[in-house]
Design an enzyme around this catalytic site. Structure first.
Site, PDB file in Angstrom:
ATOM      1  N   ASP A   7       0.873  -1.019  -0.012  1.00  0.00           N
ATOM      2  CA  ASP A   7      -0.118  -0.032   0.029  1.00  0.00           C
ATOM      3  C   ASP A   7       0.926   1.096  -0.078  1.00  0.00           C
ATOM      4  OD1 ASP A   7      -1.562   2.036   0.393  1.00  0.00           O
ATOM      5  OD2 ASP A   7      -2.345   1.161   2.458  1.00  0.00           O
ATOM      6  N   LYS A  69       3.308  11.357  -3.625  1.00  0.00           N
ATOM      7  CA  LYS A  69       2.377  10.553  -4.108  1.00  0.00           C
ATOM      8  C   LYS A  69       1.597  11.635  -5.278  1.00  0.00           C
ATOM      9  CE  LYS A  69      -1.230   7.117  -3.644  1.00  0.00           C
ATOM     10  NZ  LYS A  69      -1.872   6.324  -2.682  1.00  0.00           N
ATOM     11  N   GLU A 146      -7.265   0.971  -4.612  1.00  0.00           N
ATOM     12  CA  GLU A 146      -7.255   0.891  -2.903  1.00  0.00           C
ATOM     13  C   GLU A 146      -8.643   0.426  -2.312  1.00  0.00           C
ATOM     14  OE1 GLU A 146      -5.618   4.668  -2.156  1.00  0.00           O
ATOM     15  OE2 GLU A 146      -3.440   4.167  -3.019  1.00  0.00           O
ATOM     16  N   ASP A 168     -12.623   6.045   1.296  1.00  0.00           N
ATOM     17  CA  ASP A 168     -11.197   5.825   1.756  1.00  0.00           C
ATOM     18  C   ASP A 168     -10.771   7.480   1.656  1.00  0.00           C
ATOM     19  OD1 ASP A 168      -8.355   5.794   1.681  1.00  0.00           O
ATOM     20  OD2 ASP A 168      -8.219   4.267   0.203  1.00  0.00           O
TER      21      ASP A 168
END
Ligand code: AMP
Length: 562
Positions: A7, A69, A146, A168
């Site tokens: 992850d 990211k 995800e 999320d």
């Protein structure tokens, strides 16, 4: 064969494997299950990843980088310690660190991985993630969305069937996904999100509100002061309650104090809470599902630990969300399930996974009549189509004697092609003929990894053209990949065994910078004491001193926040 589930989070990353019918979370060299996605280079020119680097965000901001990211899939470069990196290279350093942790934990080499990505990542971002894995020396078997991973973790954990909505909210991104788990099949119905909404924005909002109250702005604070305030607010955010926390900070040469409690917090972050609504509404609408048809709302990502987020989500769905799996580990647990599926683990035999294409994919075409044409976007695969998917559409020449059709591939929802993400183009030769007499069949095939294969057939001649969309402007070419690999191989890394000491010293230095007066002096003394033991190089003494040093830092850290 071990497949590592990774992850790769905006703030923290984690890895796990599937073994004996369950996910095993892998600790890093410091014994933590979460590794901060932070990279730094120290004075010796050695690369630091994780907690040691995170501690240096304050003390050495020019040598440290976080939240990269968000730059995946762009050509943006970051300079740390006078060296230039792109987001793929930085991510690869985090992945490499996780890979080494897994190898140390398992006692064997790890060569394959499943890496999770936000469902809303476009092709450029997916390729960038895959390349980051490859640069770290891993074959990336699969990218997994995800929220899909999180729902898989829940589906298995609770052995439940029904419609799930996964919300999320991580450090930098929000993903909302509607999925259905039925007779062992996990089907994604729709996903939507916001690539620029995450827990860090809540901290930013708190920082801005505190600065406003203090009558200054960001430009009035030094980078160190700003980092200190950021860390204090991030810590306060984790402890928000009805009881007020007094936060002190320095800015524009003055000391300020602000009282932070849940009422203040909700007021400050309400605009962010409101932004949760739209992606949730979009995902439900695309899935054709009303809130009453949902069986479970699942919360994932560190930022869903905030009570304000939980109650905002509960209000939107008019039900309490589920959170039996720690929101920090749901994604990596689902990734491990995927890894188990790939290794054909018997415990997972009945589970099948389907996924959706998160964006509409299409080409430019001309719309109009009698020579008056306008470039429009013609969708071929609509967003949220279940993948793998293959669709074909026919396009005609628009002018007499036209001998070429230029196919430009885009991803997005806008009618004007230029407002969508350009993925690549192909020039197709067609026989000389009258307008509308020649045509091409454009077939798009989109696979489970979010990779697009474009096949074009000239209808009259049967001639075929193919392009796998790989080298979009922002993704690395083969040559750049090799260059990156060579550059990364030249970097020096800290020896694993000294990593914990480095992290502790970096923490000590941060506390030293943050404190004043007697405290600062004492912290300086205990750092010198610990360094002296390290220099003596006696393993037994170092182990003992390490424990004591950590304990003392813990005390000072607590004191600093109160
Ligand atoms: P992730 O990317 O999932 O690791 O999420 C990281 C984000 O979650 C960061 O913005 C953290 O500040 C936030 N976060 C983690 N734990 C908590 C907590 N206990 N309370 C509030 N926010 C948290």
């Amino acid at each position: 064969m071990t497949i590592l589930a990774i992850d790769l989070g905006t703030t923290n990353s984690a890895c796990a494997i599937w073994r004996d019918g369950d996910a095993i979370y892998i600790p890093n060299k410091l014994g933590d299950l979460l590794t901060p996605s932070v990279v730094g280079i120290d004075a010796r020119g050695e690369v630091l990843v994780g907690r040691a680097a995170k501690e240096r965000l304050i003390t050495n901001p020019a040598d440290t980088v976080a939240v990269f990211k968000r730059l995946m899939g762009t050509s943006h470069k970051v300079v740390i310690a006078n060296r230039t990196f792109n987001a793929v290279e930085l991510s690869s350093l985090v992945i490499k660190s996780l890979k080494e942790d897994a190898e140390a934990f398992l006692g064997c080499p790890v060569e394959q991985a499943v890496i999770s990505v936000p469902a809303y990542f476009n092709d450029n971002q997916r390729f960038a993630t895959k390349k980051a894995g490859e640069l770290a020396g891993l074959r990336v078997d699969r990218l997994i969305n995800e929220p899909t991973a999180a729902a898989m973790a829940y589906g298995l954990h609770e052995k439940k069937e029904g419609v799930f909505v996964v919300v999320d909210l991580g450090g930098g991104t929000l993903d909302v996904t509607v999925l259905e788990f039925f007779e062992g099949v996990m089907q994604v119905h729709a996903s939507a999100g916001d690539n620029f909404l995450g827990g860090e924005d809540f901290v930013d909002a708190m920082v801005d509100a505190a600065l406003k109250l203090a009558g200054c702005d960001r430009s009035g604070l030094s980078p160190t002061e700003l980092h200190q305030l950021h860390i204090k607010m991030e810590t306060a955010k984790r402890r928000i309650s009805g009881a007020a926390q007094e936060i002190t900070f320095t800015g524009a040469g003055q000391s300020h104090s602000i009282s932070v409690d849940s009422d203040w917090f909700v007021r400050v972050v309400t605009p962010l809470l409101v932004r949760l609504q739209r992606p949730i509404g979009n995902a439900l609408r695309d899935a054709g599902i009303s809130p009453s048809e949902i069986d479970e709302v699942v919360l994932v990502g560190g930022a869903t630990k905030m009570a304000a987020v939980r109650s905002a989500v509960a209000k939107l769905f008019r039900r309490l969300p589920a959170c039996t799996i720690d929101p920090d580990f749901a994604v990596v647990k689902g990734g491990a399930v995927q890894a188990g599926l790939a290794t054909k683990d018997a415990a997972l035999e009945d589970l099948v996974l389907t996924d959706v294409c998160p964006f509409t994919l299409g080409i430019n075409s001309l719309d109009g009549d009698k020579g008056e044409y306008l470039e429009v976007f013609s969708p071929i695969i609509e967003r949220n189509a279940t993948v793998p998917v293959s669709r074909v559409k026919r396009f005609y020449t628009v002018a007499d004697n036209q001998t070429e059709i230029k196919i430009s591939v885009y991803q997005g929802e806008h009618r004007q092609p230029s407002k969508n993400v350009f993925l690549g183009s192909m020039d197709i030769a067609v026989p000389n003929n009258r307008a509308m007499e020649e045509s091409v069949d454009v077939r798009f095939s989109y696979d489970m990894n979010g990779i697009l294969d474009v096949d074009v057939t000239v209808v009259s001649s049967g001639r075929k053209y193919n392009k796998v969309i790989k080298n979009s402007p922002a993704s690395l070419s083969e040559e750049e990949f090799k260059k990156s690999l060579a550059r990364l191989q030249k970097l020096k890394f800290h020896p694993r065994e000294s990593e914990k000491n480095r992290a502790l010293l970096a923490r000590g230095e941060r506390l030293y910078e943050m404190s004043l007066g007697e405290n600062r002096e004492r912290i300086g003394q205990i750092i010198s004491g610990f360094e002296a033991v390290l220099n003596r190089q006696n393993e037994v003494d170092i182990a003992k001193a390490q424990k004591e040093f950590e304990q003392r830092l813990e005390e000072y850290d607590l004191e600093e926040w109160l």
